[in-house]
Design an enzyme around this catalytic site. Structure first.
Site, mmCIF file in Angstrom:
data_model
loop_
_atom_site.group_PDB
_atom_site.id
_atom_site.type_symbol
_atom_site.label_atom_id
_atom_site.label_comp_id
_atom_site.label_asym_id
_atom_site.label_seq_id
_atom_site.Cartn_x
_atom_site.Cartn_y
_atom_site.Cartn_z
ATOM 1 N N HIS A 131 11.810 38.173 -26.157
ATOM 2 C CA HIS A 131 11.330 36.733 -25.869
ATOM 3 C C HIS A 131 10.861 37.139 -27.398
ATOM 4 O O HIS A 131 10.181 37.817 -27.648
ATOM 5 C CB HIS A 131 9.919 36.424 -24.460
ATOM 6 C CG HIS A 131 9.265 35.764 -24.439
ATOM 7 N ND1 HIS A 131 8.476 35.279 -24.976
ATOM 8 C CD2 HIS A 131 9.237 34.858 -23.509
ATOM 9 C CE1 HIS A 131 8.045 34.521 -24.698
ATOM 10 N NE2 HIS A 131 8.406 33.821 -23.378
ATOM 11 N N ASP A 208 8.091 45.115 -22.465
ATOM 12 C CA ASP A 208 7.305 43.925 -22.853
ATOM 13 C C ASP A 208 7.577 43.788 -21.088
ATOM 14 O O ASP A 208 8.423 44.024 -20.777
ATOM 15 C CB ASP A 208 7.806 42.899 -23.762
ATOM 16 C CG ASP A 208 7.748 41.866 -22.895
ATOM 17 O OD1 ASP A 208 7.189 41.383 -21.891
ATOM 18 O OD2 ASP A 208 8.297 40.173 -23.626
ATOM 19 N N GLN A 211 8.388 40.581 -17.488
ATOM 20 C CA GLN A 211 9.108 39.946 -16.119
ATOM 21 C C GLN A 211 9.879 40.983 -15.144
ATOM 22 O O GLN A 211 10.609 40.659 -13.993
ATOM 23 C CB GLN A 211 10.967 39.512 -16.690
ATOM 24 C CG GLN A 211 10.539 38.090 -17.601
ATOM 25 C CD GLN A 211 9.961 37.082 -16.971
ATOM 26 O OE1 GLN A 211 10.365 36.955 -15.516
ATOM 27 N NE2 GLN A 211 10.119 35.700 -17.545
ATOM 28 N N LYS A 234 2.481 35.923 -14.544
ATOM 29 C CA LYS A 234 4.204 35.998 -13.679
ATOM 30 C C LYS A 234 3.752 36.653 -12.765
ATOM 31 O O LYS A 234 5.339 37.065 -12.155
ATOM 32 C CB LYS A 234 4.950 36.748 -14.554
ATOM 33 C CG LYS A 234 5.023 35.344 -15.518
ATOM 34 C CD LYS A 234 5.952 36.045 -17.005
ATOM 35 C CE LYS A 234 5.902 35.162 -18.189
ATOM 36 N NZ LYS A 234 6.368 33.964 -18.065
ATOM 37 N N CYS A 372 12.271 30.370 -25.078
ATOM 38 C CA CYS A 372 11.771 31.226 -26.033
ATOM 39 C C CYS A 372 12.782 33.065 -26.657
ATOM 40 O O CYS A 372 12.512 33.965 -26.862
ATOM 41 C CB CYS A 372 10.429 32.012 -25.436
ATOM 42 S SG CYS A 372 9.168 30.686 -25.499
HETATM 43 N N1 PLP Z 1 7.970 38.092 -22.586
HETATM 44 C C1 PLP Z 1 9.128 37.895 -21.886
HETATM 45 C C2 PLP Z 1 10.091 38.929 -21.548
HETATM 46 C C3 PLP Z 1 8.816 37.050 -21.370
HETATM 47 O O1 PLP Z 1 9.125 36.196 -20.284
HETATM 48 C C4 PLP Z 1 6.643 36.212 -21.230
HETATM 49 C C5 PLP Z 1 6.865 34.711 -21.029
HETATM 50 O O2 PLP Z 1 7.896 33.786 -20.142
HETATM 51 C C6 PLP Z 1 6.273 36.388 -22.474
HETATM 52 C C7 PLP Z 1 7.146 37.960 -23.311
HETATM 53 C C8 PLP Z 1 5.108 36.204 -22.653
HETATM 54 O O3 PLP Z 1 4.102 36.166 -21.610
HETATM 55 P P1 PLP Z 1 2.530 34.594 -21.566
HETATM 56 O O4 PLP Z 1 3.359 33.455 -22.026
HETATM 57 O O5 PLP Z 1 2.438 35.752 -20.516
HETATM 58 O O6 PLP Z 1 1.937 35.981 -22.537
#
Ligand code: PLP
Length: 414
Positions: A131, A208, A211, A234, A372
């Site tokens: 992401h 990260d 998900q 999430k 993203c």
């Molecule tokens: N990393 C992954 C794999 C994501 O799917 C997302 C959000 O869609 C993020 C990071 C960023 O999360 P947040 O916007 O809650 O900080």
């Protein structure tokens, strides 16, 4: 633990759905079918009630007050930290830092550990399915410090090229930063193996977990990861809250992230000393209400059991995949062996956005676009996908509505 869901080994899906007020609404005159859970999940009543209970019952600033309301708010806030620590099996609550979400957790590590440890020529190794929030913070860091970004390629299956990873790790990166599960493909990455190989090569590992936390059992000690970042929204909790888990020795050695109240022990104009963990990284008044309700979201997940949630979502994934594959011209992007409840697809001759609009007319919420993950879309030579992503409250019937909607869109648009 407070929960109105009495479920042992399986769900009463109707009972679960009843806990989510928004699922009762209609969109464009049709029952809402919410399949955009990888973007954010809906919230159960207990999470919503937690916010109201705090603001109407014991709103106060935490940690510094000696009056009853401050004590109640502090206790509830710290109880949420206990729940979060237990949820990911952290050794101590000191290793659980509340953030605004996954993005802030990664940026925190980039600005503190990264600034202190990355210098000229040092490598940060990420993957091709990250992401943007696990790409851009490292680019900002290496631009400032003169580091180098290297990328583990993604195979056609949507899995990481582990042979390439084993070659790239020989370049001795200082940091390996990858997602546990891909939001665009659903792929679950072999985090334990990657961490072990990375540690053998002397790298620090950041995961990260945006998900993964709502779907997989997470044990940060068993995984042996150094940092693990995730978001409450999430996992059925409120927006604006997340957790950065970090190993104590790393968190203690890192400089603070932001300066201000709460993160200090003593301040004078000559010298300031910093607070103990985890407060060293929580400057200013935190998002008290949302943190408390995040704790209730954890209760909700625990009341159903991650294994049950995973099994339910897996059957939705299998059912949805088999039906979608029957549609002419539809191609699923990302068919990893280990996969969460995410189906990303393209249909020859149809722009994903058109599918999204037509499905919305049928009450079905999916996500379209690059999710993203622009470099990943470039890798598959596509501008974007349509993505249906599942949560614990979704049903097979909803997948039927999705499939009918797609079939109708295909007929209209081709
Ligand atoms: N990393 C992954 C794999 C994501 O799917 C997302 C959000 O869609 C993020 C990071 C960023 O999360 P947040 O916007 O809650 O900080």
């Amino acid at each position: 633990m407070s929960s109105s869901v009495a479920i042992e080994n399986a769900f009463d899906i109707g009972q679960v759905r009843n806990l989510f007020p928004v699922l009762k609404r209609e969109v464009k005159g049709k029952p809402l079918v919410y399949l955009d859970n990888a973007a954010t999940t809906q919230k159960p009543q207990m999470v919503i009630d937690g916010l109201v209970a705090y603001y109407s019952g014991y709103n106060a600033n935490i940690h510094r007050g000696i009056h009853t309301l401050a004590e109640e708010a502090t206790a509830a806030y710290e109880q949420a930290r206990h729940k979060a620590a237990k949820f990911i099996h952290a050794e101590s609550t000191d290793e659980v830092i509340f953030t605004r979400g996954t993005t802030e957790g990664i940026n925190l590590v980039a600005s503190t550990w990264g600034r202190r440890n990355i210098s000229n020529g040092d490598i940060v190794l990420i993957s091709g399915m990250e992401h943007h929030s696990n790409i851009v913070p490292w680019q900002i860091l290496i631009e400032e410090k003169g580091g180098v970004l290297e990328v583990i390629p993604v195979l056609d299956s949507g899995e990481l090229d582990m042979d390439a990873f084993r070659r790239l790790i020989q370049h001795n990166p200082k940091l390996v930063a990858i997602n546990h599960a891909s939001n665009a493909l659903g792929t679950v990455n072999p985090v334990k193996e990657i961490t072990s190989i990375s540690h053998d090569a002397g790298a620090v590992v950041l995961i990260d977990g945006a998900q993964s936390v709502a779907h997989l059992e997470i044990d940060v000690q068993a995984l042996d990861v150094d940092f693990y970042s995730f978001s409450s929204h999430k996992m059925y909790g409120p927006t604006g809250v997340g957790v950065l888990y970090g190993k104590r020795n790393l968190l203690e050695a890192m400089p603070p992230y932001q300066g201000g109240g709460e993160m200090i022990k003593e301040v004078s104009f000559a010298k300031t000393t910093y607070n103990e963990l985890p407060y060293k990284y929580e400057a200013g008044t935190p998002n008290i209400a949302d943190v408390i309700s995040f704790g209730l979201a954890i209760d909700f997940i625990n009341s159903l059991g991650k294994r049950n949630i995973y099994a339910h979502e897996k059957s939705l994934l299998e059912y949805g995949t088999s039906l979608l594959k029957e549609i002419d011209g539809l191609q699923i992007i990302g068919e990893a062996q280990e996969k969460l409840g995410v189906i990303s697809f393209i249909i020859e001759g149809i722009h994903p956005q058109d599918i999204g609009i037509l499905l919305d007319n049928a009450g079905v919420a999916i996500r379209t676009g690059h999710h993203c993950t622009q470099p990943l879309m470039e890798r598959f030579k596509i501008p974007g996908t349509s993505r249906a992503s599942f949560a614990v409250y979704n049903t097979m019937g909803e997948i039927d509505v999705l499939v009918q909607g797609i079939k109708k869109a295909v007929k209209l648009l081709i």
